[in-house]
Write an enzyme that holds these catalytic residues in place. Structure first.
Site, PDB file in Angstrom:
ATOM      1  N   THR A 135       0.824  -1.209   0.000  1.00 23.72           N
ATOM      2  CA  THR A 135       0.000   0.000   0.000  1.00 23.72           C
ATOM      3  C   THR A 135       0.856   1.256   0.000  1.00 23.72           C
ATOM      4  O   THR A 135       1.971   1.275   0.555  1.00 23.72           O
ATOM      5  CB  THR A 135      -0.912   0.023   1.242  1.00 23.72           C
ATOM      6  OG1 THR A 135      -1.596   1.284   1.315  1.00 23.72           O
ATOM      7  CG2 THR A 135      -0.113  -0.151   2.525  1.00 23.72           C
TER       8      THR A 135
ATOM      9  N   TYR B 250      -2.375   0.224   9.905  1.00 23.71           N
ATOM     10  CA  TYR B 250      -2.537  -0.407   8.593  1.00 23.71           C
ATOM     11  C   TYR B 250      -1.246  -0.301   7.784  1.00 23.71           C
ATOM     12  O   TYR B 250      -0.705  -1.295   7.295  1.00 23.71           O
ATOM     13  CB  TYR B 250      -3.701   0.234   7.843  1.00 23.71           C
ATOM     14  CG  TYR B 250      -3.758  -0.145   6.388  1.00 23.71           C
ATOM     15  CD1 TYR B 250      -3.983  -1.464   6.005  1.00 23.71           C
ATOM     16  CD2 TYR B 250      -3.570   0.808   5.386  1.00 23.71           C
ATOM     17  CE1 TYR B 250      -4.022  -1.829   4.659  1.00 23.71           C
ATOM     18  CE2 TYR B 250      -3.618   0.466   4.052  1.00 23.71           C
ATOM     19  CZ  TYR B 250      -3.837  -0.854   3.689  1.00 23.71           C
ATOM     20  OH  TYR B 250      -3.866  -1.197   2.354  1.00 23.71           O
TER      21      TYR B 250
END
Length: 329
Positions: free
Chosen positions: A117, A141
């Site tokens: 990501t 995250y």
């Protein structure tokens, strides 16, 4: 030879499975179906319902299917949720990825593609951001994904497999053939939420943060069509099988749109107005992040086909309409 796709019943994973089966690959899907759907998986693929943290199951699936490559999508993806539940994210995204990497080593799997990501960059100092930029994730995250990248690098050096870690920017849209799309209830992806609001599936849409240092005060993101994203994974698989070295690469178009620009595009393309509420910033959200796509184009020869916000929105709207019909059956 076969390809194991974890999370293959989910949004991006199901698109990947269709892409691989379209290319004639033998595909095995491992998904616990907590957020994925069995009906979204290409019928040519084999589905094993289970968890990628189950080492005994992974050993069996890899051995019985002659897996030579793993494409790893399974995990949790909501930034604010990760702030509220960091341990859950480190379990799903880091601990279970470690188990999957161990299974790959034990089973002699030579090629590993990881769904990483852009959140690993945090708020970048450069614009667009290159893969060599400082890594400073601002949420559990992002840190959970960066930890997995680090594990892949160390395990590859020790055990000799090769990997590609693809850092996604904002994925949107749906399969142009209408076979799958973003189907998760309560999803937080902006374009999906806006399309649901346009179709009356939500009463309103909330813009989180209007005081960022951007042209209109809302966050700027690089939106990539999901079909271009999975094509990049296909290119990465060919690259690794052909003897390519380990690769970390951004997946984005190199230009961004603000939240308000996206909302106005959805209103225009759909022909529907909907209420937009203005809210405070969410923890962990950077002001702006846009990819440099130089490396992925150079190393993989990747060329996007759907780099058009109107086209991305139109495909997402078409998928939302098909979900309405599906749910009415």
């Amino acid at each position: 030879m076969s390809v194991l796709v974890t999370g293959g019943g989910g949004y991006i994973g199901s698109h990947m499975v269709w892409h691989l089966t379209d290319a004639g690959e033998d595909v095995v899907v491992l998904d616990n179906l907590t957020t994925g759907f069995d009906w979204a998986i290409a019928p040519e693929a084999s589905l094993v319902q289970g968890d990628c943290g189950d080492l005994d199951l992974l050993d069996r699936v890899i051995g019985e299917n002659g897996v030579d490559a793993i494409v790893h999508f399974a995990g949790s993806i909501v930034v604010p949720e990760s702030v509220a539940d960091p341990l859950g994210y480190y379990l799903n995204n880091t601990v279970k990825s470690r188990t999957l990497i161990e299974a790959a080593v034990r089973g002699g799997v030579g090629n590993f593609i990881f769904s990483s990501t852009a959140a690993v960059y945090g708020t970048p100092e450069t614009y667009p951001v290159s893969e060599d930029a400082p890594l400073a994730p601002e949420s559990p995250y992002g840190r959970s994904k960066l930890m997995t990248e680090m594990m892949l690098a160390d395990a590859s050096a020790a055990h000799g497999f090769t990997y590609a870690a693809l850092r996604y920017f904002n994925v949107a849209g749906a399969d142009p053939k209408g076979r799958t799309g973003q189907s998760t209830r309560g999803a937080t992806h902006l374009i999906k939420v806006a399309c649901e609001a346009a179709l009356g599936k939500r009463d309103s849409l909330t813009v989180f943060g209007t005081d960022y240092p951007t042209d209109d005060g809302t966050g700027v993101r690089d939106y990539i069509h999901v079909s271009d994203l999975v094509a990049a994974h296909g290119d990465a698989l060919r690259y690794l099988r052909d003897g390519g070295a380990n690769l970390v690469a951004n997946c984005g178009y190199g230009h961004g749109f603000s939240v308000l620009e996206v909302v106005e595009t959805v209103k225009r393309v759909s022909g529907d107005d909907f209420r937009v509420d203005l809210g405070p910033r969410r923890p962990g959200d950077p002001a702006a992040i846009v990819a440099s796509r130089e490396r992925i184009s150079r190393e993989l020869g990747w060329q996007p086909r759907f780099d058009d916000l109107d086209a991305i929105v139109a495909s997402a709207l078409k998928w939302e309409e098909s979900l309405v019909r599906r749910n009415q059956r």
